[in-house]
Write an enzyme that holds these catalytic residues in place. Structure first.
Site, PDB file in Angstrom:
ATOM      1  N   SER A  73       0.834  -1.203   0.000  1.00 11.75           N
ATOM      2  CA  SER A  73       0.000   0.000   0.000  1.00 11.75           C
ATOM      3  C   SER A  73       0.869   1.252   0.000  1.00 11.75           C
ATOM      4  CB  SER A  73      -0.897   0.034   1.240  1.00 11.75           C
ATOM      5  OG  SER A  73      -1.846  -0.987   1.184  1.00 11.75           O
TER       6      SER A  73
ATOM      7  N   ARG B 177      -0.634   7.302   5.746  1.00 12.25           N
ATOM      8  CA  ARG B 177      -1.613   6.559   6.529  1.00 12.25           C
ATOM      9  C   ARG B 177      -3.001   7.190   6.441  1.00 12.25           C
ATOM     10  NH1 ARG B 177       0.447   2.617  10.105  1.00 12.25           N
ATOM     11  NH2 ARG B 177       2.443   2.027   9.205  1.00 12.25           N
TER      12      ARG B 177
ATOM     13  N   HIS C 100      -4.161   5.963   3.028  1.00  9.52           N
ATOM     14  CA  HIS C 100      -4.437   4.529   3.165  1.00  9.52           C
ATOM     15  C   HIS C 100      -5.819   4.293   3.782  1.00  9.52           C
ATOM     16  CE1 HIS C 100      -3.517   0.330   3.897  1.00  9.52           C
ATOM     17  NE2 HIS C 100      -3.649   0.476   5.193  1.00  9.52           N
TER      18      HIS C 100
END
Lengths: 210, 210
Positions: B14, B37, B40
């Site tokens: 990712s 993050r 994500h």
């Protein structure tokens, strides 16, 4: 800092702003409610053309709720996002096992994710239930495998995992499955609030019909 | 259904997919982690140019954590999304008061939302804390009012409310404030997983520095 502070005003104004983005999609009134609440939860009108709603999904979920079905979620955030006061009227439970130490052991032993192990551990209990997935593609793949290989058929799968590894693929398999009605979103976007919003929209429709 | 089932493989892949979308933004290594993050958690690379990260935000949040600060959230989903095993090392508590019946009464009496009433009730306790808002623009407006009018200054405000009524405005006020370092996202998009991801990224950086 002058702004709207009344919850109902905020909700009504939001739905007005979302409405034009749904105008070309030929939705029923119930579908419009589900789409609107999913878009509301994301703040992203680009969801409108990406949402995939099986024609039987809303009715199947409502029938299951009225029978007191459980809801199985992949992560605690989906469980948290489901409106408890509405759900408690139907008599089912919301189950999430991702934080269970026994599931962590099972995942480690089998070399799979915890959310996948959790779905596998529910097994036959998933039949007739509502499955709501907001995070883990691996959980969705496992639920689809259980349907196909073991004939364990939830009433509906709300499968909206998020991310760049597996999420889009898992949702494509869901949208193409012929066994279980579904609600999903094409592509990499998704998440727990979107999955919970779909569940809450379906309960909202039932509550307001009574 | 051949897919990646190992959590670390999923995470690493990712981050590789997200990296090119951050290349033009001149981020530090720590900022890259926070951006990655957040992206994500949304599955949406279009967040990259919309994230606003005050240059002192990460360091201020880390210093506060190391002093054992509390985290105050607007909704239960943000609390649920914060990684407990990491946060528990620092000694603080995560506080969310939106479901407290006394807060519902206060909101009704004052004609404001429950999440706004909850932030008002925290009052001076917010000083030096981490505020993490993932849903309610009204909560963010209230925290900004407390900073400006009552000089109650959190260590950092992670303010990522979502929606079409007030969210974009509240985040604009946050990004322009001169009193408190912040992490936010321009526009209507946001949500609890994105706010929790920012908190988790900051803890991840601290954990991996030791």
């Amino acid at each position: 800092m002058d702004f709207i502070k009344q919850p109902m005003d905020i909700e009504n104004r939001s739905m007005e702003i979302i409405a034009p983005h749904l105008s070309g999609l030929n939705l029923t009134e119930a579908e419009t409610t589900v789409y609107s609440r999913m878009i509301h939860a994301s703040g992203d009108v680009d969801y409108a053309p990406l949402i995939r709603l099986h024609p039987d999904a809303i009715a199947a979920a409502q029938a299951a709720l009225q029978k007191g079905c459980n809801i199985y979620t992949d992560v605690e955030m989906v469980r948290t996002g489901i409106h408890k006061a509405s759900f408690n009227r139907y008599g089912g439970r919301i189950e999430c096992r991702v934080a269970d130490p026994a599931i962590a052991d099972m995942a480690k032993a089998e070399g799979i994710t915890r959310s996948m192990a959790a779905m596998r551990s529910f097994g036959r209990d998933l039949a007739g239930s509502i499955v709501a997935i907001g995070n883990a593609p691996t959980a969705l793949f496992e639920v689809l495998r259980l349907a196909e290989e073991e004939n364990i058929l939830p009433a509906v799968i709300i499968g909206i995992p998020v991310g760049f590894v597996g999420a889009a693929d898992s949702k494509k398999v869901l949208a193409e499955n012929k066994l279980v009605p579904f609600i999903t979103v094409e592509g990499t976007k998704g998440g727990s609030p979107i999955a919970a919003a779909a569940v809450n929209a379906i309960m909202y429709l039932l509550d307001n019909r009574r």
